[in-house]
Design a protein around this motif. Structure first.
Motif, short mmCIF file in Angstrom:
data_model
loop_
_atom_site.label_atom_id
_atom_site.label_comp_id
_atom_site.label_asym_id
_atom_site.label_seq_id
_atom_site.Cartn_x
_atom_site.Cartn_y
_atom_site.Cartn_z
N LYS A 232 15.83 -9.20 -3.35
CA LYS A 232 14.90 -8.92 -3.37
C LYS A 232 15.47 -8.45 -5.54
O LYS A 232 14.82 -9.26 -6.25
N LEU A 234 17.58 -10.05 -6.53
CA LEU A 234 18.04 -10.75 -6.99
C LEU A 234 17.13 -12.44 -7.74
O LEU A 234 16.48 -12.92 -8.68
N ASP A 235 16.11 -11.98 -6.83
CA ASP A 235 14.73 -12.94 -7.20
C ASP A 235 14.29 -12.48 -8.53
O ASP A 235 13.53 -13.36 -9.04
N LYS A 237 15.34 -11.30 -11.14
CA LYS A 237 15.78 -11.26 -11.90
C LYS A 237 16.16 -12.67 -12.03
O LYS A 237 15.75 -13.19 -13.57
N THR A 238 15.69 -13.67 -11.15
CA THR A 238 15.58 -15.27 -11.39
C THR A 238 14.02 -15.28 -11.85
O THR A 238 14.14 -16.03 -12.90
N ASN A 239 13.34 -14.92 -10.97
CA ASN A 239 12.04 -14.94 -11.81
C ASN A 239 11.56 -14.10 -13.67
O ASN A 239 11.10 -14.91 -13.80
N ASN A 241 14.12 -14.29 -15.45
CA ASN A 241 14.98 -15.11 -16.90
C ASN A 241 13.94 -16.76 -16.96
O ASN A 241 14.06 -17.12 -17.50
N LYS A 242 13.00 -16.96 -15.71
CA LYS A 242 12.46 -17.73 -16.17
C LYS A 242 11.58 -17.86 -16.73
O LYS A 242 10.93 -19.00 -17.80
N ARG A 244 11.24 -15.51 -19.22
CA ARG A 244 12.12 -16.13 -20.41
C ARG A 244 11.63 -16.99 -21.19
O ARG A 244 12.07 -17.23 -22.81
N ARG A 245 12.54 -17.76 -20.69
CA ARG A 245 12.58 -19.33 -21.06
C ARG A 245 11.28 -19.50 -20.84
O ARG A 245 11.64 -21.16 -21.94
N GLU A 249 7.17 -14.06 -21.15
CA GLU A 249 7.60 -12.34 -20.63
C GLU A 249 6.88 -11.67 -22.23
O GLU A 249 6.57 -11.57 -22.75
#
Length: 250
Positions: A232, A234-235, A237-239, A241-242, A244-245, A249
């Motif tokens: 959870k 990791l998910d 963190k992935t979300n 980062n997405k 932010r890109r 945010e």
């Protein structure tokens, strides 16, 4: 002159370390505030004690190598050994023929000689047969006849398969050598005890099956709750980062 810096290679903290310090057999500057070539007079006793203990363990393992294959460990194998003795989980990235599997077999025998339990996971029955034969040969060369090996592959007779399954079920073997498919079929037999080391050859095949990977993590002491929480995180963190890109945010 530029000095090469390697990530995740410090034998103590697993952080960045210069090529100069690696060549000198020293940890990174954060772990040991001394320059290569200096006399170590002011090293903190806790750090020094840890370094000495790890050095001794590596020397003992090196002795196992000499008895097994007639030569010493090479530099990369010594680095892998230091990480093992620091109780670190890590991936070995090295070309075919660099001694990864031999390192795993001899390390397993060394740990078994100290009363540890080892699980060796391979992708195919052919490799299980080869590695188990190699482990038996090295075991006899080193003089560890009292250590029990258990291995299961498709080339065993029906009688030997039943014998190996019974040995694994009773947790009598110090070293268990199986395929990843075995974990899928007989996970309950392996989960009866915790393993001090799980050596996975061809980890990519394991990562492709999340169920097998999760089971292996439980064999070294992680609960399913801890694994679920880590996934959870990791998910999340992935979300993040997405987001932010995409500039979302807040």
């Amino acid at each position: 002159m530029a000095i090469a810096v390697f990530k995740r290679l410090c034998p103590i903290c697993g952080g960045e370390i210069s090529a100069e310090r690696l060549k000198a057999g020293m940890p990174c500057a954060r772990c040991l505030h001394a320059n290569p070539g200096t006399v170590l007079k002011s090293v903190p006793s806790s750090k020094w004690g840890q370094l000495v203990l790890i050095k001794r363990e590596v020397e003992k393992l090196d002795n196992f190598f000499r008895k097994s294959i007639g030569s010493r460990m090479w530099s990369a194998q010594k680095l892998w050994a230091k990480r093992v003795f620091l109780n670190k989980s890590f991936a070995i990235i090295a070309p075919t023929g660099s001694g990864k599997t031999v390192f795993g077999v001899i390390l397993s025998l060394y740990l078994a000689s100290k009363g540890k339990k080892v699980l060796f996971v391979l992708p195919t029955s052919i490799l299980v047969e080869q590695v188990s034969e190699k482990a038996e040969t090295f075991k006899n060369k080193i003089g560890l006849e009292h250590i029990t090996l258990a291995y299961y592959h498709s080339f065993l007779s029906k009688k030997n398969k039943e014998k190996m399954l019974a040995t694994i079920k009773k947790s009598e073997a110090s070293i268990v050598i199986v395929t990843s498919n075995f974990i899928s079929r007989y996970s309950s037999l392996l989960s009866k005890r915790r393993y001090d080391l799980v050596f996975v050859d061809d980890v990519d095949s394991i990562l492709r099956s999340s169920k097998i990977f999760d089971k292996i993590l439980t064999y070294i002491g992680f609960s399913f709750e801890t694994i679920d929480l880590a996934l959870k995180l990791l998910d999340a963190k992935t979300n993040l980062n997405k987001a932010r890109r995409l500039g979302l945010e807040k």
